[in-house]
Design a protein around this motif. Structure first.
Motif, PDB file in Angstrom:
ATOM      1  N   UNK A  76       0.850  -1.194   0.000  1.00 12.99           N
ATOM      2  CA  UNK A  76       0.000   0.000   0.000  1.00 12.99           C
ATOM      3  C   UNK A  76       0.875   1.229   0.000  1.00 12.99           C
ATOM      4  N   UNK A  77       0.453   2.225  -0.726  1.00 10.52           N
ATOM      5  CA  UNK A  77       1.140   3.507  -0.663  1.00 10.52           C
ATOM      6  C   UNK A  77       0.583   4.240   0.542  1.00 10.52           C
ATOM      7  N   UNK A  78       1.455   4.633   1.440  1.00  4.84           N
ATOM      8  CA  UNK A  78       0.990   5.311   2.638  1.00  4.84           C
ATOM      9  C   UNK A  78       0.513   6.712   2.324  1.00  4.84           C
ATOM     10  N   UNK A  79      -0.739   6.968   2.530  1.00  8.68           N
ATOM     11  CA  UNK A  79      -1.311   8.286   2.300  1.00  8.68           C
ATOM     12  C   UNK A  79      -1.821   8.811   3.634  1.00  8.68           C
ATOM     13  N   UNK A  80      -1.417  10.000   3.961  1.00  8.61           N
ATOM     14  CA  UNK A  80      -1.905  10.618   5.180  1.00  8.61           C
ATOM     15  C   UNK A  80      -3.209  11.325   4.838  1.00  8.61           C
ATOM     16  N   UNK A  81      -4.316  10.665   5.155  1.00  8.58           N
ATOM     17  CA  UNK A  81      -5.610  11.196   4.773  1.00  8.58           C
ATOM     18  C   UNK A  81      -5.933  12.498   5.497  1.00  8.58           C
ATOM     19  N   UNK A  82      -5.442  12.650   6.706  1.00  8.92           N
ATOM     20  CA  UNK A  82      -5.670  13.894   7.443  1.00  8.92           C
ATOM     21  C   UNK A  82      -5.050  15.071   6.694  1.00  8.92           C
ATOM     22  N   UNK A  83      -3.811  14.924   6.254  1.00  4.36           N
ATOM     23  CA  UNK A  83      -3.140  15.997   5.519  1.00  4.36           C
ATOM     24  C   UNK A  83      -3.838  16.298   4.207  1.00  4.36           C
ATOM     25  N   UNK A  84      -4.179  15.244   3.475  1.00  6.55           N
ATOM     26  CA  UNK A  84      -4.847  15.434   2.187  1.00  6.55           C
ATOM     27  C   UNK A  84      -6.209  16.094   2.371  1.00  6.55           C
ATOM     28  N   UNK A  85      -6.954  15.674   3.376  1.00  5.69           N
ATOM     29  CA  UNK A  85      -8.289  16.229   3.606  1.00  5.69           C
ATOM     30  C   UNK A  85      -8.205  17.691   4.029  1.00  5.69           C
ATOM     31  N   UNK A  87      -5.693  19.841   3.447  1.00 11.83           N
ATOM     32  CA  UNK A  87      -5.213  20.657   2.327  1.00 11.83           C
ATOM     33  C   UNK A  87      -6.346  20.927   1.342  1.00 11.83           C
ATOM     34  N   UNK A  88      -7.121  19.903   1.051  1.00 12.86           N
ATOM     35  CA  UNK A  88      -8.265  20.070   0.160  1.00 12.86           C
ATOM     36  C   UNK A  88      -9.305  20.992   0.783  1.00 12.86           C
ATOM     37  N   UNK A  89      -9.554  20.836   2.067  1.00 17.34           N
ATOM     38  CA  UNK A  89     -10.529  21.693   2.752  1.00 17.34           C
ATOM     39  C   UNK A  89     -10.082  23.153   2.723  1.00 17.34           C
ATOM     40  N   UNK A  90      -8.789  23.410   2.834  1.00 15.10           N
ATOM     41  CA  UNK A  90      -8.290  24.783   2.776  1.00 15.10           C
ATOM     42  C   UNK A  90      -8.543  25.425   1.422  1.00 15.10           C
ATOM     43  N   UNK A  94     -11.134  28.503   0.604  1.00 11.84           N
ATOM     44  CA  UNK A  94     -10.730  29.710  -0.126  1.00 11.84           C
ATOM     45  C   UNK A  94     -11.722  29.999  -1.248  1.00 11.84           C
ATOM     46  N   UNK A  95     -12.047  28.974  -2.025  1.00 16.00           N
ATOM     47  CA  UNK A  95     -12.979  29.160  -3.133  1.00 16.00           C
ATOM     48  C   UNK A  95     -14.360  29.603  -2.685  1.00 16.00           C
ATOM     49  N   UNK A  96     -14.811  29.073  -1.560  1.00 16.71           N
ATOM     50  CA  UNK A  96     -16.135  29.434  -1.066  1.00 16.71           C
ATOM     51  C   UNK A  96     -16.157  30.801  -0.379  1.00 16.71           C
ATOM     52  N   UNK A 109      -8.009  31.539   5.721  1.00 21.97           N
ATOM     53  CA  UNK A 109      -8.551  30.176   5.748  1.00 21.97           C
ATOM     54  C   UNK A 109      -7.645  29.202   5.014  1.00 21.97           C
ATOM     55  N   UNK A 110      -7.119  29.606   3.856  1.00 20.92           N
ATOM     56  CA  UNK A 110      -6.276  28.694   3.081  1.00 20.92           C
ATOM     57  C   UNK A 110      -4.916  28.470   3.752  1.00 20.92           C
ATOM     58  N   UNK A 111      -4.538  29.324   4.676  1.00 24.08           N
ATOM     59  CA  UNK A 111      -3.294  29.127   5.427  1.00 24.08           C
ATOM     60  C   UNK A 111      -3.558  28.344   6.709  1.00 24.08           C
ATOM     61  N   UNK A 112      -4.587  28.714   7.435  1.00 19.82           N
ATOM     62  CA  UNK A 112      -4.812  28.143   8.770  1.00 19.82           C
ATOM     63  C   UNK A 112      -5.364  26.718   8.722  1.00 19.82           C
ATOM     64  N   UNK A 113      -6.311  26.442   7.847  1.00 18.61           N
ATOM     65  CA  UNK A 113      -6.923  25.105   7.814  1.00 18.61           C
ATOM     66  C   UNK A 113      -5.891  24.012   7.506  1.00 18.61           C
ATOM     67  N   UNK A 114      -5.070  24.137   6.453  1.00 18.53           N
ATOM     68  CA  UNK A 114      -4.081  23.073   6.207  1.00 18.53           C
ATOM     69  C   UNK A 114      -2.987  22.999   7.268  1.00 18.53           C
ATOM     70  N   UNK A 115      -2.800  24.066   8.026  1.00 16.81           N
ATOM     71  CA  UNK A 115      -1.766  24.045   9.066  1.00 16.81           C
ATOM     72  C   UNK A 115      -2.073  23.021  10.147  1.00 16.81           C
ATOM     73  N   UNK A 116      -3.342  22.663  10.306  1.00 13.30           N
ATOM     74  CA  UNK A 116      -3.707  21.659  11.299  1.00 13.30           C
ATOM     75  C   UNK A 116      -3.354  20.241  10.852  1.00 13.30           C
TER      76      UNK A 116
END
Length: 157
Positions: A76-85, A87-90, A94-96, A109-116
């Motif tokens: 399996x390729x290790x994917x960190x779903x928390x990071x991906x989710x 980053x996508x949420x940020x 921004x778009x919304x 928002x695009x800076x703070x949300x992915x920082x978590x």
């Protein structure tokens, strides 16, 4: 196959696929023109081809470094779903937020949300980064480029 090799192989294939899709879309949707008189599709098609080539070079390099190139199918390729989710949420935030809330809140928002995504991040560096990037965005887009982007929420003007 090491984790780095798997990540390079997966990233290379993804970049190659995306670049190929961009090149195909540009070639089929826009007029390419000729090399002497380039059309609007020549530049995006060229970038897509270049992106696909670089992705394939990355993937082939990763496959060559390993003794078992087919190990990707087993492992399996290790994917960190928390990071991906996050980053996508940020990006989605921004778009919304850009129209109703303005550029300042959207950039924050695009800076703070992915920082978590990284549990080691501390609040002060995140706030400083958010303020600096917001200042740069305000200086570049509305002021230097003159883009009509609202800076604050619509009701506050």
């Amino acid at each position: 196959m090491s984790v780095d090799d798997r990540a390079d192989l997966a990233a290379g294939l993804l970049v190659a696929l995306l670049g190929g899709a961009v090149a195909i879309y540009a070639a089929s949707s826009y007029d390419l023109g000729t090399l002497r008189r380039m059309g609007p599709g020549m530049f995006p098609m060229g970038l897509g081809v270049l992106m696909a080539a670089l992705g394939l070079m990355l993937a082939f390099g990763a496959a060559r470094r390993t003794r078992a190139p087919l190990a990707l199918a087993r492992d399996r390729i290790g994917v960190e779903f928390r990071s991906a989710a996050l980053a996508t949420a940020g990006v989605i935030a921004f778009g919304l937020l850009i129209r109703p809330a303005g550029l300042i809140l959207a950039v924050l928002a695009v800076v703070i949300i992915p920082a978590f995504a990284d549990r080691k991040n501390r609040p002060l560096p995140i706030i400083v980064l958010g303020v600096v990037l917001t200042g740069l965005a305000v200086a570049i887009f509305p002021w230097l480029l003159g883009l009509p982007i609202p800076l604050v929420p619509m009701g506050m003007r």
